[in-house]
Structure formats: structure tokens, C-alpha cells
Write a protein that holds these residues in place. Structure first.
Motif, PDB file in Angstrom:
ATOM      1  N   ARG A  42       0.983  -1.084  -0.068  1.00  0.00           N
ATOM      2  CA  ARG A  42      -0.058   0.122  -0.150  1.00  0.00           C
ATOM      3  C   ARG A  42       0.756   1.250  -0.042  1.00  0.00           C
ATOM      4  O   ARG A  42       1.617   1.446   1.161  1.00  0.00           O
ATOM      5  CB  ARG A  42      -0.848   0.000   1.240  1.00  0.00           C
ATOM      6  CG  ARG A  42      -2.115   0.852   1.332  1.00  0.00           C
ATOM      7  CD  ARG A  42      -2.994   0.566   2.208  1.00  0.00           C
ATOM      8  NE  ARG A  42      -3.954   1.602   2.728  1.00  0.00           N
ATOM      9  CZ  ARG A  42      -4.710   1.359   3.766  1.00  0.00           C
ATOM     10  NH1 ARG A  42      -4.750   0.137   4.149  1.00  0.00           N
ATOM     11  NH2 ARG A  42      -5.489   2.269   4.152  1.00  0.00           N
ATOM     12  N   VAL A  43       0.694   2.116  -0.893  1.00  0.00           N
ATOM     13  CA  VAL A  43       1.765   3.171  -1.260  1.00  0.00           C
ATOM     14  C   VAL A  43       0.963   4.672  -1.016  1.00  0.00           C
ATOM     15  O   VAL A  43       1.774   5.733  -0.851  1.00  0.00           O
ATOM     16  CB  VAL A  43       2.345   3.030  -2.338  1.00  0.00           C
ATOM     17  CG1 VAL A  43       3.188   1.622  -2.762  1.00  0.00           C
ATOM     18  CG2 VAL A  43       1.208   3.093  -3.734  1.00  0.00           C
ATOM     19  N   TYR A  82      -8.899   6.262  -0.594  1.00  0.00           N
ATOM     20  CA  TYR A  82      -8.985   5.139  -1.636  1.00  0.00           C
ATOM     21  C   TYR A  82      -7.417   4.728  -1.385  1.00  0.00           C
ATOM     22  O   TYR A  82      -6.521   5.255  -1.418  1.00  0.00           O
ATOM     23  CB  TYR A  82      -9.181   5.997  -2.808  1.00  0.00           C
ATOM     24  CG  TYR A  82      -9.322   4.606  -3.828  1.00  0.00           C
ATOM     25  CD1 TYR A  82     -10.561   4.031  -4.028  1.00  0.00           C
ATOM     26  CD2 TYR A  82      -8.220   4.052  -4.498  1.00  0.00           C
ATOM     27  CE1 TYR A  82     -10.889   3.255  -5.242  1.00  0.00           C
ATOM     28  CE2 TYR A  82      -8.694   2.979  -5.474  1.00  0.00           C
ATOM     29  CZ  TYR A  82      -9.865   2.434  -5.520  1.00  0.00           C
ATOM     30  OH  TYR A  82     -10.058   1.564  -6.529  1.00  0.00           O
ATOM     31  N   PRO A  83      -7.354   3.411  -1.191  1.00  0.00           N
ATOM     32  CA  PRO A  83      -6.121   2.686  -0.797  1.00  0.00           C
ATOM     33  C   PRO A  83      -5.491   2.171  -1.848  1.00  0.00           C
ATOM     34  O   PRO A  83      -5.579   1.117  -2.346  1.00  0.00           O
ATOM     35  CB  PRO A  83      -6.537   1.585  -0.067  1.00  0.00           C
ATOM     36  CG  PRO A  83      -7.833   1.050  -0.314  1.00  0.00           C
ATOM     37  CD  PRO A  83      -8.339   2.370  -0.829  1.00  0.00           C
ATOM     38  N   HIS A  84      -4.605   3.025  -2.693  1.00  0.00           N
ATOM     39  CA  HIS A  84      -3.608   2.768  -3.717  1.00  0.00           C
ATOM     40  C   HIS A  84      -2.469   1.609  -3.356  1.00  0.00           C
ATOM     41  O   HIS A  84      -1.870   2.214  -2.384  1.00  0.00           O
ATOM     42  CB  HIS A  84      -3.047   3.774  -4.485  1.00  0.00           C
ATOM     43  CG  HIS A  84      -4.143   4.756  -5.013  1.00  0.00           C
ATOM     44  ND1 HIS A  84      -4.930   4.586  -6.049  1.00  0.00           N
ATOM     45  CD2 HIS A  84      -4.552   5.943  -4.656  1.00  0.00           C
ATOM     46  CE1 HIS A  84      -5.728   5.458  -6.396  1.00  0.00           C
ATOM     47  NE2 HIS A  84      -5.545   6.420  -5.459  1.00  0.00           N
ATOM     48  N   SER A  85      -2.473   0.664  -3.968  1.00  0.00           N
ATOM     49  CA  SER A  85      -1.266  -0.157  -3.902  1.00  0.00           C
ATOM     50  C   SER A  85      -0.642  -0.447  -4.960  1.00  0.00           C
ATOM     51  O   SER A  85      -1.059  -0.274  -6.113  1.00  0.00           O
ATOM     52  CB  SER A  85      -1.617  -1.650  -3.266  1.00  0.00           C
ATOM     53  OG  SER A  85      -2.372  -1.448  -2.012  1.00  0.00           O
ATOM     54  N   LEU A  86       0.690  -0.846  -4.954  1.00  0.00           N
ATOM     55  CA  LEU A  86       1.638  -1.221  -6.159  1.00  0.00           C
ATOM     56  C   LEU A  86       1.614  -2.730  -6.047  1.00  0.00           C
ATOM     57  O   LEU A  86       2.012  -3.179  -4.831  1.00  0.00           O
ATOM     58  CB  LEU A  86       2.886  -0.393  -6.077  1.00  0.00           C
ATOM     59  CG  LEU A  86       3.802  -0.766  -7.407  1.00  0.00           C
ATOM     60  CD1 LEU A  86       3.243   0.050  -8.446  1.00  0.00           C
ATOM     61  CD2 LEU A  86       5.263  -0.466  -6.965  1.00  0.00           C
ATOM     62  N   TYR A 102      11.314   4.833  -3.609  1.00  0.00           N
ATOM     63  CA  TYR A 102      10.733   6.156  -3.698  1.00  0.00           C
ATOM     64  C   TYR A 102       9.503   6.272  -2.897  1.00  0.00           C
ATOM     65  O   TYR A 102       9.106   7.196  -2.165  1.00  0.00           O
ATOM     66  CB  TYR A 102      10.726   6.717  -5.106  1.00  0.00           C
ATOM     67  CG  TYR A 102      10.035   8.001  -5.259  1.00  0.00           C
ATOM     68  CD1 TYR A 102      10.545   9.113  -5.152  1.00  0.00           C
ATOM     69  CD2 TYR A 102       8.511   8.002  -5.645  1.00  0.00           C
ATOM     70  CE1 TYR A 102       9.938  10.405  -4.978  1.00  0.00           C
ATOM     71  CE2 TYR A 102       7.801   9.280  -5.795  1.00  0.00           C
ATOM     72  CZ  TYR A 102       8.539  10.480  -5.546  1.00  0.00           C
ATOM     73  OH  TYR A 102       8.005  11.702  -5.577  1.00  0.00           O
ATOM     74  N   LEU A 103       8.519   5.347  -3.335  1.00  0.00           N
ATOM     75  CA  LEU A 103       7.044   5.201  -2.752  1.00  0.00           C
ATOM     76  C   LEU A 103       7.039   4.970  -1.473  1.00  0.00           C
ATOM     77  O   LEU A 103       6.262   5.499  -0.750  1.00  0.00           O
ATOM     78  CB  LEU A 103       6.280   4.276  -3.433  1.00  0.00           C
ATOM     79  CG  LEU A 103       6.075   4.388  -4.890  1.00  0.00           C
ATOM     80  CD1 LEU A 103       5.411   3.429  -5.765  1.00  0.00           C
ATOM     81  CD2 LEU A 103       5.031   5.914  -5.136  1.00  0.00           C
ATOM     82  N   GLY A 104       8.187   4.098  -0.998  1.00  0.00           N
ATOM     83  CA  GLY A 104       8.053   3.728   0.548  1.00  0.00           C
ATOM     84  C   GLY A 104       8.712   5.274   1.317  1.00  0.00           C
ATOM     85  O   GLY A 104       8.167   5.255   2.329  1.00  0.00           O
TER      86      GLY A 104
END
Length: 310
Positions: free
Chosen positions: A159-160, A269-273, A290-292
Motif C-alpha cells: 500500500r503506497v 482510497y487505498p492505492h497499492s503497487l 521512492y514510494l516507501g
């Protein structure tokens, strides 16, 4: 056509000798001769004549050589197009105006040397998971409704980004001038979202949001796109819609649309990679890092997400 033999022809032509070409290719002179002979047999012509000084291209060999060089260039371009670190990182997003696309633009600004291929051809999470598994794409931004233990073998997710949901209204709507609204205040009001399609992860999100707070979310009518939706909302005193806080929307000034924050709690809204765990592309590691690093610390207080995202 055997590209190994084509490469051998080019090596002999450049070296002018079978023996020197063999040294360049790290094979025996006999192997060079066999490759050339096999290609000549396949083409039905002689490519070289042997002389006291080595090997000389025949007229047919001279005609063949530029095409041989082009074949090798095409081979290298083909390999580079899929070679991790050489080809662009292929990332799927649902839409180019939505939050994940904004995340990717921010990432590209932070890492301008990273080549990205942003695709929007996949319909839902199932299609995205299949494309990740097959290697068609390197990663996808999705809301993952499955528990991690139920993801396909070799596929991981993180989850990002939790994107707040906002109310979008026209100037005549009851909440057009509100500084914020609560989900409870929206009960009984018509929320029109024709892009919500049954079976998608975004439908799962809005179904649970509606059930949790007693909202009326309508997906009736054909989805003609963003502009017709904005036209309808702008002219209505009763219809509103939900948009992500990061969604990029542009509308004519005379529509006077309003974006109203939703708080107490804030639906996010929970966006995940999602990606394959064995994907070796170095830019994927850079993106995940980067996302983390840029994701705010997760806080449950004051926000709402569906049960499957908790």
C-alpha cells in the motif's frame, strides 16, 4: 536466418581473415568456416573468396554485408527493448488524470533519468494481476481487495498511497459553499458516478463506502467520459460526485465547480503497487524505494477505508 552466422560474416568482413575473426568471436577457425558455409548454402551464393591475404567479399557478399549489419542492429534494439535496465519501466495506471499518475509524475521529476512507459490499457485488478504475472507490465497501481496471502504466487503488493475522497458539486448544490462535509451529511443526497462498473475494485470501494454511511451512489446511465459528467454536475442542484484529492480536473470557468473536502472521518482510497517478486528491473526497485520514502506515516484515526484494506 541464423544471426550467429550473420554475425560471423560481419566479423570476417571486418577482419579480412577467418583466423582473426575466429579470435574476435572466441571460436575456432573451423567453426567460422562451418558457419559461413552453412549460410552460403542457405542463401545459394558464395559470400567470400579466399586469397593469399585472407578472405575477400564476393559481389554477392558485398551486397549482403549492409543488410547483415542492419540485422545485427535490429537484433540489439530488440534485445534492448526488453532488457531490464535498458528498456523503459512499464507501469499500469487506471487513468492519466488520477492519483497514481500524479505519483508517477512526481517520481519522474525526482528521477528524470528513469525511462517510463505508462500504460492505461488494463480494465481491472484481475487483468492487472494477470499482466504482472505474465511480464506484460512491470507493476500496476491498484486497490487490492484480496488479502496478501491470496495474491497469485510470485506477486507482491504494498500500500503506497491513501488518497482522500472529495465531493465535487456545481454552484447551486446545497454543499457548494461548505468548507467541508461529513459522510453522515451526505446521506440522502444523490452521488452520481457512471464510471463505477460492477466487479471492479473501485466498485468494491464505493459499494462499501455507501453501505457504511448510508449513501446513495448511482451508477446509472452510460459513461460518456469526464467532460459530460462535469457538465451535468455543474448544471445540477441535486447531483454531486466523488473525486480523488489528487485527480487532475480542468473545467471551464463558467461551470464554477467546487471541490469540498470530506472529513470526520475522511474516506481514503487505498492505492497499492503490485509487482512480481522476481522482476529484476532496477528502476522497479528505485520506484518502490521512492514510494516507501514519500508515503506519509499510516494513521487510522480520522480516516475510513473498506474492511478489505485494513
Amino acid at each position: 536466418m541464423d544471426l550467429t552466422a550473420v554475425r560471423t560474416v560481419v566479423a570476417v568482413a571486418d577482419a579480412g581473415q577467418f583466423q582473426e575473426a575466429a579470435a574476435t568471436l572466441s571460436i575456432t577457425q573451423q567453426a567460422v568456416s562451418k558457419r559461413i558455409a552453412a549460410l552460403e548454402k542457405d542463401l545459394g551464393v558464395r559470400l567470400f573468396t579466399r586469397t593469399a591475404r585472407g578472405a575477400r567479399l564476393t559481389i554477392d557478399g558485398q551486397a549482403f554485408l549492409p543488410h547483415a549489419r542492419e540485422l545485427l542492429r535490429v537484433e540489439e534494439r530488440a534485445a534492448a527493448s526488453v532488457r531490464p535496465g535498458s528498456r523503459a519501466l512499464r507501469i499500469d495506471v487506471i487513468g492519466r488524470r488520477l492519483g497514481p499518475a500524479v505519483l508517477l509524475r512526481d517520481f519522474h521529476r525526482a528521477h528524470p533519468g528513469t525511462a517510463l512507459d505508462v500504460v492505461t490499457t488494463l480494465f481491472d485488478a484481475d487483468a492487472a494481476l494477470a499482466a504482472v504475472r505474465s511480464g506484460t507490465i512491470d507493476a500496476s497501481f491498484r486497490a487490492v481487495t484480496l488479502p496478501a496471502r491470496q495474491l497469485p504466487d510470485g506477486v507482491e503488493s504494498a500500500r503506497v498511497f491513501d488518497e482522500p475522497i472529495q465531493l465535487l458539486t456545481g454552484p447551486a448544490h446545497e454543499y457548494a459553499t461548505a468548507r467541508a462535509v461529513t459522510p453522515a451529511q451526505l446521506a440522502g443526497h444523490r452521488i452520481w458516478m457512471p464510471g463505477v462498473i460492477a466487479g471492479t475494485e473501485w466498485a468494491a470501494y464505493y459499494d462499501e463506502l455507501a453501505a457504511e454511511f448510508g449513501l446513495t451512489i448511482e451508477a446509472t446511465g452510460p459513461d460518456f467520459g469526464t467532460e459530460p459528467l462535469l457538465d451535468t454536475i455543474a448544471d445540477s442542484a441535486s447531483l454531486a460526485t466523488f473525486v480523488g484529492a489528487q485527480t487532475r480536473l480542468v473545467w471551464p470557468a463558467d461551470q464554477d465547480l467546487r471541490r469540498v473536502p470530506v472529513h470526520d472521518p475522511t474516506p481514503v482510497y487505498p492505492h497499492s503497487l503490485i509487482w512480481r517478486s522476481d522482476n529484476p528491473h532496477p528502476a522497479l526497485t528505485t520506484l518502490r524505494t521512492y514510494l516507501g520514502a514519500t508515503r506519509p506515516a499510516h494513521r487510522d484515526d480520522g480516516t475510513w477505508t473498506p474492511a478489505w484494506a485494513r
